[in-house]
Design a protein around this motif. Structure first.
Motif, short mmCIF file in Angstrom:
data_model
loop_
_atom_site.label_atom_id
_atom_site.label_comp_id
_atom_site.label_asym_id
_atom_site.label_seq_id
_atom_site.Cartn_x
_atom_site.Cartn_y
_atom_site.Cartn_z
N ILE A 3 28.74 34.56 42.04
CA ILE A 3 29.58 35.41 42.87
C ILE A 3 30.82 34.62 43.24
N SER A 7 37.37 35.88 45.13
CA SER A 7 37.85 36.99 44.31
C SER A 7 38.43 38.09 45.18
N LYS A 9 37.85 41.03 44.49
CA LYS A 9 36.81 42.06 44.38
C LYS A 9 35.72 41.77 45.42
N GLN A 14 30.80 43.09 43.07
CA GLN A 14 30.39 42.11 42.07
C GLN A 14 28.89 42.20 41.80
N GLU A 17 28.29 45.38 39.74
CA GLU A 17 28.73 45.17 38.35
C GLU A 17 27.78 44.24 37.60
N TRP A 18 27.22 43.25 38.29
CA TRP A 18 26.26 42.35 37.67
C TRP A 18 25.01 43.14 37.27
#
Length: 122
Positions: A3, A7, A9, A14, A17-18
């Motif tokens: 992580i 970021s 984001k 995150q 999305e992972w």
């Protein structure tokens, strides 16, 4: 996956999305139970509430579904939904940026299409 706290984001995105990437890679199949918010929090050293927010996002998108008292599971349409989402979000943005850059560089449509075809063949 790591992580990225620095970021732009948010961490919960995150995490979502992972999990999507894990589903696409086949680590989780239809009706498989995914990690709990506490397991994700431990894995990524984050707050369980942040992990829960990522899971809830995927439930809201119908990529995951809840079984009360049992956890969250991969929906039957998950893979297709993730692919469609990524195509519409990622590829559309990339194509738009590509076309804008081609216009700035005065690259004609035919030349751009040839470049894409050549790249795809490699």
């Amino acid at each position: 996956m790591k992580i990225q706290n620095d970021s732009n984001k948010p961490i919960y995105i995150q995490i979502a999305e992972w999990l999507e990437a894990e589903i696409l890679a086949g680590s989780f199949k239809v009706d498989d139970k995914v990690y709990s918010q506490y397991q994700l929090a431990e894995m990524f050293t984050i707050n369980p509430a942040t992990a829960a927010k990522g899971l809830t996002m995927l439930v809201d998108e119908r990529i995951l579904y809840k079984r009360r008292g049992l956890g969250m599971f991969v929906s039957s349409e998950a893979k297709e939904m993730i692919l469609n989402k990524r195509k519409s979000n990622t590829l559309v943005k990339l194509v738009k940026d590509l076309v804008q850059e081609a216009n700035r560089l005065d690259v004609k449509e035919e030349e751009l299409i040839l470049m894409i075809k050549r790249e795809k063949e490699e």
